[in-house]
Scaffold this active site. Sequence first.
Site, PDB file in Angstrom:
ATOM      1  N   GLY A 192      -1.202  69.160  -9.276  1.00 43.06           N
ATOM      2  CA  GLY A 192      -1.324  69.751  -7.941  1.00 43.06           C
ATOM      3  C   GLY A 192      -0.115  70.625  -7.677  1.00 43.06           C
ATOM      4  O   GLY A 192       1.024  70.227  -7.956  1.00 43.06           O
TER       5      GLY A 192
ATOM      6  N   ALA B 263       3.826  69.651  -1.916  1.00 41.01           N
ATOM      7  CA  ALA B 263       4.368  68.398  -2.436  1.00 41.01           C
ATOM      8  C   ALA B 263       4.666  68.526  -3.931  1.00 41.01           C
ATOM      9  O   ALA B 263       5.760  68.174  -4.392  1.00 41.01           O
ATOM     10  CB  ALA B 263       3.388  67.253  -2.180  1.00 41.01           C
TER      11      ALA B 263
ATOM     12  N   PHE C 261       4.118  71.876  19.993  1.00 40.78           N
ATOM     13  CA  PHE C 261       2.918  71.482  19.270  1.00 40.78           C
ATOM     14  C   PHE C 261       2.399  70.178  19.845  1.00 40.78           C
ATOM     15  O   PHE C 261       3.153  69.423  20.458  1.00 40.78           O
ATOM     16  CB  PHE C 261       3.235  71.310  17.773  1.00 40.78           C
ATOM     17  CG  PHE C 261       2.432  72.247  16.906  1.00 40.78           C
ATOM     18  CD1 PHE C 261       2.759  73.584  16.834  1.00 40.78           C
ATOM     19  CD2 PHE C 261       1.341  71.787  16.176  1.00 40.78           C
ATOM     20  CE1 PHE C 261       2.017  74.452  16.050  1.00 40.78           C
ATOM     21  CE2 PHE C 261       0.590  72.647  15.395  1.00 40.78           C
ATOM     22  CZ  PHE C 261       0.928  73.990  15.326  1.00 40.78           C
TER      23      PHE C 261
ATOM     24  N   ASP D 259      -9.853  65.035  -5.713  1.00 44.65           N
ATOM     25  CA  ASP D 259      -9.897  64.682  -7.144  1.00 44.65           C
ATOM     26  C   ASP D 259      -8.847  63.632  -7.513  1.00 44.65           C
ATOM     27  O   ASP D 259      -9.144  62.666  -8.221  1.00 44.65           O
ATOM     28  CB  ASP D 259      -9.663  65.933  -8.008  1.00 44.65           C
ATOM     29  CG  ASP D 259     -10.655  67.045  -7.707  1.00 44.65           C
ATOM     30  OD1 ASP D 259     -11.782  66.731  -7.271  1.00 44.65           O
ATOM     31  OD2 ASP D 259     -10.303  68.214  -7.897  1.00 44.65           O
TER      32      ASP D 259
ATOM     33  N   GLN E 238      -8.835  63.174  10.014  1.00 44.50           N
ATOM     34  CA  GLN E 238      -8.553  63.890  11.257  1.00 44.50           C
ATOM     35  C   GLN E 238      -9.529  65.039  11.484  1.00 44.50           C
ATOM     36  O   GLN E 238      -9.725  65.863  10.587  1.00 44.50           O
ATOM     37  CB  GLN E 238      -7.130  64.458  11.227  1.00 44.50           C
ATOM     38  CG  GLN E 238      -6.797  65.278  12.462  1.00 44.50           C
ATOM     39  CD  GLN E 238      -5.336  65.686  12.507  1.00 44.50           C
ATOM     40  OE1 GLN E 238      -4.945  66.664  11.874  1.00 44.50           O
ATOM     41  NE2 GLN E 238      -4.533  64.924  13.211  1.00 44.50           N
TER      42      GLN E 238
ATOM     43  N   HIS F 107      -9.865  68.330  13.542  1.00 38.81           N
ATOM     44  CA  HIS F 107      -9.018  69.263  14.281  1.00 38.81           C
ATOM     45  C   HIS F 107      -9.853  69.867  15.398  1.00 38.81           C
ATOM     46  O   HIS F 107     -10.992  70.272  15.164  1.00 38.81           O
ATOM     47  CB  HIS F 107      -8.530  70.348  13.320  1.00 38.81           C
ATOM     48  CG  HIS F 107      -7.423  71.192  13.859  1.00 38.81           C
ATOM     49  ND1 HIS F 107      -7.578  72.026  14.925  1.00 38.81           N
ATOM     50  CD2 HIS F 107      -6.122  71.310  13.471  1.00 38.81           C
ATOM     51  CE1 HIS F 107      -6.421  72.641  15.173  1.00 38.81           C
ATOM     52  NE2 HIS F 107      -5.519  72.220  14.301  1.00 38.81           N
TER      53      HIS F 107
ATOM     54  N   LEU G 265     -10.056  77.086  10.411  1.00 34.41           N
ATOM     55  CA  LEU G 265      -8.992  76.667  11.329  1.00 34.41           C
ATOM     56  C   LEU G 265      -8.465  77.822  12.170  1.00 34.41           C
ATOM     57  O   LEU G 265      -8.117  78.880  11.658  1.00 34.41           O
ATOM     58  CB  LEU G 265      -7.832  76.086  10.502  1.00 34.41           C
ATOM     59  CG  LEU G 265      -6.569  75.705  11.275  1.00 34.41           C
ATOM     60  CD1 LEU G 265      -6.837  74.540  12.202  1.00 34.41           C
ATOM     61  CD2 LEU G 265      -5.443  75.367  10.305  1.00 34.41           C
TER      62      LEU G 265
ATOM     63  N   GLU H 280      -3.291  75.325  15.802  1.00 32.37           N
ATOM     64  CA  GLU H 280      -2.861  74.640  17.011  1.00 32.37           C
ATOM     65  C   GLU H 280      -1.735  75.421  17.699  1.00 32.37           C
ATOM     66  O   GLU H 280      -1.469  75.240  18.890  1.00 32.37           O
ATOM     67  CB  GLU H 280      -2.372  73.236  16.638  1.00 32.37           C
ATOM     68  CG  GLU H 280      -1.983  72.388  17.825  1.00 32.37           C
ATOM     69  CD  GLU H 280      -1.753  70.926  17.442  1.00 32.37           C
ATOM     70  OE1 GLU H 280      -2.366  70.461  16.469  1.00 32.37           O
ATOM     71  OE2 GLU H 280      -0.961  70.265  18.122  1.00 32.37           O
TER      72      GLU H 280
ATOM     73  N   ARG I 168      -4.326  65.731  18.290  1.00 29.50           N
ATOM     74  CA  ARG I 168      -5.602  66.304  17.873  1.00 29.50           C
ATOM     75  C   ARG I 168      -6.788  65.363  18.044  1.00 29.50           C
ATOM     76  O   ARG I 168      -7.869  65.801  18.429  1.00 29.50           O
ATOM     77  CB  ARG I 168      -5.505  66.726  16.404  1.00 29.50           C
ATOM     78  CG  ARG I 168      -4.606  67.910  16.228  1.00 29.50           C
ATOM     79  CD  ARG I 168      -4.345  68.195  14.781  1.00 29.50           C
ATOM     80  NE  ARG I 168      -3.506  69.388  14.656  1.00 29.50           N
ATOM     81  CZ  ARG I 168      -2.964  69.789  13.522  1.00 29.50           C
ATOM     82  NH1 ARG I 168      -3.161  69.100  12.403  1.00 29.50           N
ATOM     83  NH2 ARG I 168      -2.226  70.879  13.482  1.00 29.50           N
TER      84      ARG I 168
ATOM     85  N   HIS J 274     -10.307  68.004   9.013  1.00 32.42           N
ATOM     86  CA  HIS J 274      -9.094  68.754   8.719  1.00 32.42           C
ATOM     87  C   HIS J 274      -8.142  68.048   7.778  1.00 32.42           C
ATOM     88  O   HIS J 274      -7.690  68.615   6.804  1.00 32.42           O
ATOM     89  CB  HIS J 274      -8.393  69.054  10.037  1.00 32.42           C
ATOM     90  CG  HIS J 274      -7.153  69.894   9.901  1.00 32.42           C
ATOM     91  ND1 HIS J 274      -7.168  71.129   9.308  1.00 32.42           N
ATOM     92  CD2 HIS J 274      -5.871  69.673  10.299  1.00 32.42           C
ATOM     93  CE1 HIS J 274      -5.937  71.642   9.335  1.00 32.42           C
ATOM     94  NE2 HIS J 274      -5.136  70.768   9.906  1.00 32.42           N
TER      95      HIS J 274
ATOM     96  N   ARG K 151      -2.532  62.166  12.324  1.00 32.63           N
ATOM     97  CA  ARG K 151      -1.337  62.961  12.046  1.00 32.63           C
ATOM     98  C   ARG K 151      -1.067  63.946  13.177  1.00 32.63           C
ATOM     99  O   ARG K 151      -1.990  64.549  13.711  1.00 32.63           O
ATOM    100  CB  ARG K 151      -1.535  63.743  10.742  1.00 32.63           C
ATOM    101  CG  ARG K 151      -0.428  64.715  10.459  1.00 32.63           C
ATOM    102  CD  ARG K 151      -0.575  65.392   9.125  1.00 32.63           C
ATOM    103  NE  ARG K 151      -1.634  66.366   9.050  1.00 32.63           N
ATOM    104  CZ  ARG K 151      -1.589  67.582   9.599  1.00 32.63           C
ATOM    105  NH1 ARG K 151      -0.543  67.953  10.321  1.00 32.63           N
ATOM    106  NH2 ARG K 151      -2.602  68.426   9.460  1.00 32.63           N
TER     107      ARG K 151
END
Lengths: 579, 351
Positions: free
Chosen positions: A10, A14, A116, A210, A229, A231, A241, A244, A275, A342, A386
């Site tokens: 990936g 991250a 936010f 995956d 979640q 959104h 999207l 926000e 959210r 989301h 989240r």
Amino acid sequence: MLQHDVLIVGSGLAGMRAALEVSNDPTLDVAILSKVHPLRSHSGAAQGGIAASLGNSAEDTWDLHMFDTVKGGDYLVDQDAAEVLTREGPENIFELEHMGCAFSRDDEGRVAQRRFGGHTAPRACYAADRTGHAVLTVLFEQLLRRGVKVYSEWYALDLVVKDNVCQGLVAYDILSGQIEAISAKAVMFGTGGYGRAFRVTTNAFASTGDGVVMAYRAGIPLEDMEFVQFHPTGLQGSGILLSEAARGEGAHIVNSDGFRFMENYAPGRMELAPRDIVARAEQSEIEAGRGVTALRDSVFMDLRPIGEERIRYALPSVLHLARDFAGIDPLEAPVPIQPTAHYSMGGIPCDINGQVRIKDLDGAPEITGFFAAGEASCVSVHGANRLGTNSLLEAVVMGRRAGRGILDVVHDLEPTSIDEGDMANAVGEVDHFLSASGSEKVGQIRAELRDTMMDKCGVFRDDAELRECLSEVKDYQERFKNVSIDDHGSTFNTDLLDAIELGHMLEYSEVITTGAIARQESRGGHARRDFPNRDDENWHRHTLAYRPQDGEDAPRLEYCEVNMQPKFREPFPLQERTY
Amino acid sequence: MAQQEFIIQRYNPDTDESYEESFNVDVQPGQTVLDSLNAIKWEQDGTLSFRMSCRHAICGSCAMKVNGQSMLSCQTQVDAAAERGDPIHVGPQGNQNVIKDLVVDVSKFLNQFERAETWLEPYEDQDPPGREHRQKVEEFDHWSHASTCIHCGACYSDCTVAAVDENFLGPAALAKAYRFVMDSRDSKREERLQFLSEEQGGIWDCTRCYMCVQACPKDVLPMDAIMELRTLAIEAGHVNNHGVRHHKGFMSGVRKRGRLDEMMLPVQSVGIGRLLTGNLAAHKEMMDYTPGAIRLLKSRKLLTIAQRHGANTEGREQIERIFEEVEAEKHHHDVDAEAFGAEFETALGGH
């Protein structure tokens, strides 16, 4: 067999952040493997910002951020993890800034910050409304600078774990169609979320869970998968999207009467409630017949109160997305929006160093040499819901921590190996689809699955619908055995990958639904009509879902405690969550 | 619901066959070209291959040619692409080798970023950094548009220079280089300007056709960035190179004669000084011009002796006036640039 010391699967925030950290040790051979080129990773789609208590716009502290995070996650957040996330936030932002990240600036030339949902201070650092893109780009640039090896457009098929020791990976080179074993002393998954199982979603086509399923198939339980979640501001229909940040900058949400209905749901925060709360409010208004457009399946977001100049400067992507994908000019008219799947709060259980660890009852056995970070993981910093801008922060902070976690142990790990027997599952899976001749089609089953999950395991849930959902998912799993594909070639066979991904979606959808049926309470993103209240006595705990073994016909559920032991302060006690 | 015909340029790597194939798709209002390709793939022919991921114009996967122009298929409405019910032609990006159907080998395009080293080279930094650098809003606004590149390759695909010159860094990598030249956090501004001036395929190879700006789905404006890099490079004293000599020869020819002087231009570009001092490389460069010169002669593109005497007096006066006006304008720009430079220095002051 290919071989590396460290293999990161990936290439979003991250994964790349972890790889950069590992590459600090020049004696280590680190590689990244991704089914898309790193610059295509879905982290790049994050728009609004990345949270950290820099205090540039107003006074702010890490423990205020931690409190907002814990409360936002409806107290299912592991407090040791939320503490790490928020304490290390500012330093991580400064690091990104020093890498060249294109952060927007305030009048003092500092990193600009805005409001936010669910955050009590303006702490979203941003790059206009393309923050994920800015961070993704800068991490990739630094990876290039370091010369880190990237297996671009390689698809991970199978994680090889023997006796709780990770051996490496079996992967498919999309360009050549070759299947290769890649052994590594340490493997990290930063493989992203699983929102693709829902009809209306912000997620990229690639977000098919995956990594989560590979871990599950390797015997590792999945944590809190029922928490998905929704959104509140997806474009009607496509679910694309709209950041926000629009609400952070002052957009209103109104129903068919033109009423800012958040007044009735979260009067203290209005549109800037978390959210899950805004999404439920929207869904309630829609179900009460106060939806807009001919379909009455959406509500309006009105950006005009923000003012044209500020919209153009701070929300250029929102402006373009509404124009290009809905044909509506937000400078002229309100935009129809609806809840859209989301973010995946659940995932691979791991500790605050990214070490995958089965948070089972006693002893918490770890999977040696296996790490996870970002949306694929469940640390859990987000608990049941989240907060916006905490995902990019998690990916960066926990990516870095996982990188350091790997550096701490990798020199002591034994070399691993993968033999032909270990490759059998992956080879078998590919061979099966390439030679299958059944009558079912991937596209058809996938469309039905996404309808089922959206309609029966969506914003609101109840026992009867969830049970229907589960039985339909099982049905699709049966039909999937009879699926065939058109493309039998070896070069860039995306037809084959679609089939493998659908297999993943069917498997984790069962886990989501099973966990949702069992959890007889409402908490964060999991809202049960038949159990509308949070039930701390019975359900203040994480779900762990094990893959069915021989003789079992459903995932086996176990539960583990929520961490209430931050290191540097008292834990935040459970409270009613109102805004 | 209406039917729309798509004619797709396909390539099968197993049989090495290229062919066009037609598909009819039911389209709804608001449907994009990518939605239509997916409908074809999922409902009609699963062997059709193309890249896609985010489907909202940020991941950069799905750039391809629609009716001959490069664009993101996810961002392109069927209604906008179809003229009067004509079929929509879809093909792979240009200037890159096709792997299968609409999938091209993007490595040539992406390698240019590595070649131009488009990443921040920081000054000696604290580790861990104590705070962020300060950067003025005006400075950020000056280059931030160039940082919105999604590396989709649409500009490279339509670039008329990349079409004939494998060596060209291309619009995207040059725009990204510009972004770092302009960023006060970068320590390699001088080295970058030198590299971009002198590298084969650098800033002076752009022919200013504007295709990149037209193809870009974001706000990068690659050609404008390249032009700004040229100005910055000259200001920084990187004038002893083919590009600048060509530029100057071009200008002096027009100023003197009112038109391009194809005869003198190669000599000026290679450098009269270099030729006179017997620089072997310069003479080799001159030789390389010979075939082109012969073609120009044959097609009567080279000025005759009579023509080289130039425009009449009235014409010359007009040309001179144009030059003076442009130079006055440029002076104006330089004043701005100086003011900006001062700010830039201030911003760098921390180091």
